[in-house]
Design an enzyme around this catalytic site. Sequence first.
Site, PDB file in Angstrom:
ATOM      1  N   GLU A  87       0.836  -1.208   0.000  1.00  0.00           N
ATOM      2  CA  GLU A  87       0.000   0.000   0.000  1.00  0.00           C
ATOM      3  C   GLU A  87       0.866   1.252   0.000  1.00  0.00           C
ATOM      4  O   GLU A  87       2.067   1.200   0.245  1.00  0.00           O
ATOM      5  CB  GLU A  87      -0.919   0.013   1.226  1.00  0.00           C
ATOM      6  CG  GLU A  87      -0.270  -0.390   2.547  1.00  0.00           C
ATOM      7  CD  GLU A  87       0.845   0.493   3.031  1.00  0.00           C
ATOM      8  OE1 GLU A  87       0.707   1.730   2.916  1.00  0.00           O
ATOM      9  OE2 GLU A  87       1.855  -0.027   3.514  1.00  0.00           O
TER      10      GLU A  87
ATOM     11  N   GLU B 158       4.552  -0.373   1.619  1.00  0.00           N
ATOM     12  CA  GLU B 158       4.704  -0.571   0.177  1.00  0.00           C
ATOM     13  C   GLU B 158       4.532  -2.025  -0.255  1.00  0.00           C
ATOM     14  O   GLU B 158       4.279  -2.312  -1.405  1.00  0.00           O
ATOM     15  CB  GLU B 158       6.081  -0.092  -0.336  1.00  0.00           C
ATOM     16  CG  GLU B 158       6.370   1.370  -0.145  1.00  0.00           C
ATOM     17  CD  GLU B 158       7.711   1.775  -0.756  1.00  0.00           C
ATOM     18  OE1 GLU B 158       8.397   0.920  -1.368  1.00  0.00           O
ATOM     19  OE2 GLU B 158       8.080   2.956  -0.628  1.00  0.00           O
TER      20      GLU B 158
END
Length: 346
Positions: A174, A317
Amino acid sequence: MARLEETLKQIQPLNKDIMDRAQQKIDLLSKPLGSLGYLENLCVQLAGIYESVSFNMEKKTVVAFAGDHGVYEEGVAADPQWITKAQIPNFASGICAVGTLAKYMKANVIAVDVGVNCEEKLEGVLDYKIRKGTSNIHKGPAMSREEAVKSIEIGIEVATKAIDEGSRVLAIGEMGIANTTPSSAIISVFANCDPKEVTGRGAGLTPEKVGHKANIIREAIALNTPNQEDAIDVLMKVGGFEIGAMAGAILGAAAYRVPVILDGFISYAAALLAKKLHEEAASYMIASHYSAEPGTVKALELLGLKAILHLDMRLGEGSGGILLFPLLDTANYLYENMATRAASKC
């Protein structure tokens, strides 16, 4: 809602018979019983997921969702919000941490905009924007119930498309400045604990700011009264678009019998939503690492999972999740290539 309901109907338990056969195969390898520890557990879990004693995991993909958060205006993040917009294209171009790791490991990265605060389409990023960020949870619900369902169904769609194109392992990631705030709120609701127990520094808050952040979360929960028995209500009241999409990707992977690697704190919040929607979804999850965020341990306890790596990471991430790709391959190589007790002269 129809896509979510159909996906939930597809999720089945792991194949226990195949898992027993995989365990028998492992126990015949030339080593003391159980001596490869969690590597053995991984192989047994993977066999149960794929319903095969032998399995191919060659194509691996990180699916990363990006969104912004209205609660940012309450001063809960150390970094400016424009970083979400600036960073998510770097996932696709391969120059951020997870993109660089993916290049090194020859894995795919799919970057998805589900709620970045910008008008323009972002280069290399799939455009599934619901709207330009959630509403401020300190003033009301993050989103409507329809938007919550839509975020989940976007995750299902992206994950199943990756699987249809040959991916055999998914990791979720994310990007979203301030998204540790809704993640802490989700975990606090499901754990029925005070937010101060699960609220951390995020990208670098001072201790004073962490206390402020916990207060904002506490007040948001009191205002919105999310129902911990209803995952969609929790997501709607105190969640984020990218968190809902990650939950959907987990459900999509489980429905298609593909393992999904969780990255860290924010993905663990998403995993709690997925597990609440379907208990068996947790069987398809592999927890990668113990995030430096304090709510990690409590979230993993609720999920019934143990993370494998201790790296003190808090980047997000998908950077922690992708580090498990070579470990899965290592476990599988040992499982397939070690001599058996009968063949070994040791």
